[in-house]
Write a protein that holds these residues in place. Structure first.
Motif, PDB file in Angstrom:
ATOM      1  N   PHE A  42       3.502  -1.204   3.729  1.00  0.00           N
ATOM      2  CA  PHE A  42       3.083  -0.062   2.991  1.00  0.00           C
ATOM      3  C   PHE A  42       4.355   0.719   3.305  1.00  0.00           C
ATOM      4  O   PHE A  42       5.419   0.744   3.845  1.00  0.00           O
ATOM      5  CB  PHE A  42       2.061   0.617   3.931  1.00  0.00           C
ATOM      6  CG  PHE A  42       2.411   1.147   5.344  1.00  0.00           C
ATOM      7  CD1 PHE A  42       2.761   2.328   5.524  1.00  0.00           C
ATOM      8  CD2 PHE A  42       2.262   0.400   6.247  1.00  0.00           C
ATOM      9  CE1 PHE A  42       3.228   2.902   6.773  1.00  0.00           C
ATOM     10  CE2 PHE A  42       2.437   0.625   7.808  1.00  0.00           C
ATOM     11  CZ  PHE A  42       2.767   1.995   7.980  1.00  0.00           C
ATOM     12  N   ILE A  65      -5.174   1.146   7.825  1.00  0.00           N
ATOM     13  CA  ILE A  65      -4.972   0.698   6.673  1.00  0.00           C
ATOM     14  C   ILE A  65      -5.793  -1.100   6.612  1.00  0.00           C
ATOM     15  O   ILE A  65      -6.401  -1.102   5.827  1.00  0.00           O
ATOM     16  CB  ILE A  65      -3.464   0.366   6.554  1.00  0.00           C
ATOM     17  CG1 ILE A  65      -2.717   1.596   6.423  1.00  0.00           C
ATOM     18  CG2 ILE A  65      -3.170  -0.341   5.279  1.00  0.00           C
ATOM     19  CD1 ILE A  65      -1.189   1.672   6.201  1.00  0.00           C
ATOM     20  N   VAL A  69       0.720  -1.209   0.109  1.00  0.00           N
ATOM     21  CA  VAL A  69       0.134   0.137  -0.091  1.00  0.00           C
ATOM     22  C   VAL A  69       0.857   1.254   0.067  1.00  0.00           C
ATOM     23  O   VAL A  69       1.802   1.341   0.626  1.00  0.00           O
ATOM     24  CB  VAL A  69      -0.812   0.078   1.139  1.00  0.00           C
ATOM     25  CG1 VAL A  69      -1.740   1.342   1.290  1.00  0.00           C
ATOM     26  CG2 VAL A  69      -1.931  -1.023   1.239  1.00  0.00           C
ATOM     27  N   SER A  70       0.614   2.155  -0.819  1.00  0.00           N
ATOM     28  CA  SER A  70       1.392   3.203  -0.883  1.00  0.00           C
ATOM     29  C   SER A  70       0.410   4.520  -0.485  1.00  0.00           C
ATOM     30  O   SER A  70      -0.616   4.778  -0.840  1.00  0.00           O
ATOM     31  CB  SER A  70       1.517   3.851  -2.275  1.00  0.00           C
ATOM     32  OG  SER A  70       2.535   2.805  -2.876  1.00  0.00           O
ATOM     33  N   VAL A  71       0.929   5.241   0.762  1.00  0.00           N
ATOM     34  CA  VAL A  71       0.281   6.247   1.334  1.00  0.00           C
ATOM     35  C   VAL A  71       0.724   7.513   0.986  1.00  0.00           C
ATOM     36  O   VAL A  71       1.817   7.828   1.191  1.00  0.00           O
ATOM     37  CB  VAL A  71       0.501   6.009   3.152  1.00  0.00           C
ATOM     38  CG1 VAL A  71      -0.217   7.223   3.878  1.00  0.00           C
ATOM     39  CG2 VAL A  71       0.063   4.684   3.447  1.00  0.00           C
ATOM     40  N   GLY A 120       3.027   0.882  -4.983  1.00  0.00           N
ATOM     41  CA  GLY A 120       1.882  -0.057  -4.411  1.00  0.00           C
ATOM     42  C   GLY A 120       0.959  -0.441  -5.316  1.00  0.00           C
ATOM     43  O   GLY A 120       0.537   0.373  -6.212  1.00  0.00           O
TER      44      GLY A 120
END
Length: 444
Positions: A180, A243, A152-154, A226
């Motif tokens: 992430f 998340i 996951v790219s925040v 991500g």
């Protein structure tokens, strides 16, 4: 829309529009599963059976139906009395009277309108006390998506808010889901690269000289490694399973977007947002979506740069494309409402409250969005509902009495307000003439 009089009260609501495939969002009531119908309240007081069916469909959406039965592609008219009955059930009596006035000013047959309005008086407004549709197996649901553990790219744009950014990064250090990365697009002056040292996080900092929020988000989405993109902000606080709850929601409901819920720090979650339901808005400060969504609908429209409603416009494109977006109360965040930095430093804060009396009201991007997707008439109806009350300061936004006072004051200031709105309309027309500034995300 199910009931035609809703066009006066929700003129620029997502659900006013049919999607690209010709489907509305409203399920055909007779096709709803029995376990869902058992959780709704049939109203047999309508003159027509169609009114009863439409009311059930409305209830299903309002109270959290997220299934996949067929939806209405056309809406047959119902008796005018049924229209007013519906409004009295679901809206405050003052808004019902407002609709009556608009109908009379719109030269609809006055005797017929007044008769239907009077005949519906016995129908009381129902407060928001119905129990939402339940998903009893959600808590025990073992998400295969979480087990696969996709990256996951925040995404966090920031501008002159290092103190607040520190707090949210500490929240990310405590996340239960650990696969992430964080992309911070830093536009601060002075830029402090040493700030990012010492966090137990995978942080990639993108230095952006131009002060531009939507450019920042677009740049970070393009740079993300991500499969999923989580959108956050620099002045929020999040729970440790933020998340995880976003991913679980997407998996359980087979959704394309998990739209989290905001509420002010120190406040309480709004009751109407406290359960899973189809999202009727999109906020770029709290959402998670598959990166491929950007390939389908494009990145954020830079016509909204340094203005407002760019996230709402992006959400509209997702809605029209038929993507499922679920309002997710378990992936909530607390809005700290930082008094410095962000859009405040770019000259914009509130969409409807200009910083000086000769500035356009609302911000031109608001009218640009309304006109582009809903047309002139709906835009006018929306301005009638919102502009008169915007003369009151933001802190009084939740006070009904102060909003009524604002409406009265706006009558005294009518020439000035008309000037502000006309100016905004003109600037929005220039935006429309120039067209959207939407870049497509392409495969690398």
């Amino acid at each position: 829309m199910l009931f035609k009089l809703l066009k006066y009260l929700q003129p620029t609501h997502y659900f006013q529009r049919y999607r690209a495939d010709g489907q509305s969002v409203f399920p055909i009531a007779s096709e709803l599963p029995k376990e869902v119908l058992n959780q709704l309240q049939p109203d047999l007081g309508y003159e027509s059976d169609l009114g009863t069916q439409y009311d059930l469909s409305w209830q299903a959406i309002q109270y959290g139906y997220l299934g996949d039965v067929s939806t209405y592609t056309t809406f047959e008219p119902v008796p005018l009395l049924d229209e007013y009955r519906f409004l009295r059930k679901h809206f405050h009596v003052a808004w019902v009277f407002y609709v009556l006035l608009l109908r009379l000013f719109g030269l609809h047959p006055p005797l017929k309108e007044i008769a239907a309005w009077k005949a519906s008086k016995g129908n009381k407004h129902i407060t928001f006390d119905q129990k939402p549709i339940r998903y009893p197996d959600y808590d025990a649901y073992d998400s295969s998506l979480i087990q696969v553990s996709p990256l996951v790219s925040v995404v966090i744009p920031t501008l002159n808010r290092y103190t607040y950014l520190h707090d949210v990064l500490k929240d990310f250090e405590a996340q239960t889901y650990t696969h992430f990365e964080i992309l911070v697009v830093d536009q601060s002056e002075p830029f402090r690269p040493e700030f990012y040292q010492g966090f137990d996080l995978t942080i990639r900092v993108i230095r952006q000289e131009e002060k531009a929020l939507w450019l920042a988000r677009n740049q970070s989405v393009k740079a993300a490694h991500g499969t999923y993109i989580a959108l956050s902000e620099d002045d929020v606080r999040i729970p440790k399973d933020w998340i995880e709850q976003h991913l679980k929601c997407m998996d359980y409901f087979k959704a394309d977007i998990s739209a989290g819920v905001f509420y002010p720090e120190g406040g309480h979650m709004p009751k109407e947002r406290s359960f899973f339901t189809l999202a009727s808005q999109f906020a770029t400060g709290n959402a998670l979506l598959h990166k491929d969504v950007f390939k389908l609908v494009g990145l954020f429209d830079r016509q909204f740069e340094k203005q407002r409603m760019g996230d709402g416009e992006f959400g509209m494109r997702c809605y029209l494309a038929g993507l499922k977006s679920v309002s997710n109360p378990l992936a909530f965040c607390l809005d700290v409402k930082a008094g410095v930095g962000g859009l405040r430093d770019m000259g914009s804060w509130d969409a409807f409250r200009p910083k000086h009396w000769l500035a356009p009201r609302p911000i031109p991007s608001v009218i640009y969005y309304f006109k582009r997707y809903f047309g002139n008439q709906a835009t006018i109806y929306s301005l009638l509902r919102t502009v008169p009350f915007s003369v009151m300061p933001y802190q009084f936004k939740k006070s009904k009495s102060m909003m009524v006072l604002g409406g009265l004051i706006s009558l005294l200031l009518l020439p000035l307000i008309l000037f502000q709105v006309t100016r905004s309309w003109y600037l929005a027309r220039l935006k429309l003439k120039e067209g959207p500034k939407i870049e497509r995300l392409i495969d690398e």
